[in-house]
Design an enzyme around this catalytic site. Structure first.
Site, mmCIF file in Angstrom:
data_model
loop_
_atom_site.group_PDB
_atom_site.id
_atom_site.type_symbol
_atom_site.label_atom_id
_atom_site.label_comp_id
_atom_site.label_asym_id
_atom_site.label_seq_id
_atom_site.Cartn_x
_atom_site.Cartn_y
_atom_site.Cartn_z
ATOM 1 C CG HIS A 1 -9.348 44.753 -11.316
ATOM 2 N ND1 HIS A 1 -9.962 45.758 -10.608
ATOM 3 C CD2 HIS A 1 -8.568 44.086 -10.426
ATOM 4 C CE1 HIS A 1 -9.574 45.692 -9.335
ATOM 5 N NE2 HIS A 1 -8.737 44.694 -9.204
ATOM 6 C CE LYS B 1 -12.404 42.535 -9.670
ATOM 7 N NZ LYS B 1 -12.294 41.271 -8.893
#
Length: 269
Positions: A156, A160
């Site tokens: 990600h 995040k």
């Protein structure tokens, strides 16, 4: 048909902005409210300002007022504010779509309890493709059964804050369930140093955080002579937002705790 009135929590965040577009794009929904935390610089601005839309809905921190004029709240924020919003939704009999990840056991229990009083769709991922991937993983794990080493790799963007991702953990839960294992007992999160031989009963997790990766997930089943990999890659947050709006329309008029598998009818197959 009267449009479904949808409010969005965290409307000025990455997902919130895309959700505004998704609600605007759906023929059966209308934006009814937009929430941000107290002190946000976006308060008072039009909810669509960041994506070039004029919605006529001002961003607010007044949860009670927003919910009073809404049928459902979509929340992709963080565990603490989501649980506060959840309680308000229960009090006001407003359905809620929860895409927030990183809940502890107490938070998950609160969500389950809320499902007894209002309609809740709680999913690690609202992408149709990811949920089909969950379905495939259940089948693959049951067919391959024992004898394969299982690893889950996810990536990600740099912003995040939780790891592994909720989607990766859900992949692990699906695989563990298909094999009759408890993920809490067999998960291995990262490896470092002299780890010794691999325990064949474990499910490993590896995490990448870099750049603007929207979401990459791979489940790897490996044995001597062959390797099976099932991968999903998301290139736009719209896939998650469109799924969340679809869930909001689906849960309208229902009470109970559901996930995206229910929305797609995959739990009935």
């Amino acid at each position: 048909m009267i449009p479904l009135k949808i409010a969005i929590a965290g409307v000025n965040g990455r997902m919130g902005r895309v959700l505004v577009e998704a609600v605007n794009n759906h023929p059966d929904t209308v934006l009814s409210g937009a929430l941000e935390h107290s002190g946000s610089e976006a308060l008072g601005l039009d909810a669509g300002y960041a994506v070039g839309l004029k919605t006529g809905i001002a961003i607010s921190d007044d949860v009670d007022t927003v919910l009073a004029q809404s049928d459902v709240l979509i929340d992709f924020t963080r565990p603490e504010p989501t649980l506060k919003h959840l309680q308000k939704c229960v009090e006001k009999q407003v359905n809620i779509i929860i895409g927030t990840t990183g809940f502890d056991d107490a938070g998950k229990a609160a969500i389950q309890a809320a499902g007894e009083k209002t309609g809740v769709v709680f999913a690690a991922n609202f992408s149709v493709g990811v949920n089909l991937t969950f379905h495939l993983l259940d089948t693959v794990a049951r067919v391959l059964n024992e004898g394969y080493d299982i690893e889950i790799i996810e990536g990600h963007h740099r912003h995040k804050v939780d790891a592994p991702s909720g989607t990766a953990l859900r992949m692990g839960e699906v695989i563990a369930g298909a094999l009759g294992r408890d993920l809490k007992q067999c998960a291995v999160y990262g490896r470092e140093g002299h780890t010794g031989p691999r325990d064949p009963s474990t499910i490993g997790f590896a995490t990448v955080r870099a750049g603007d990766i929207v979401g990459d997930h791979t489940a790897l089943f490996a044995t001597d002579g062959e390797r099976v990999e099932i991968t999903h890659k998301a290139s736009s947050r719209m896939t998650f937002a469109a799924g969340a709006v679809r869930a909001a329309v689906w849960v309208n008029g229902k009470t109970g705790l559901y996930d995206m598998q229910d929305v797609l009818g995959l739990n009935n197959r």
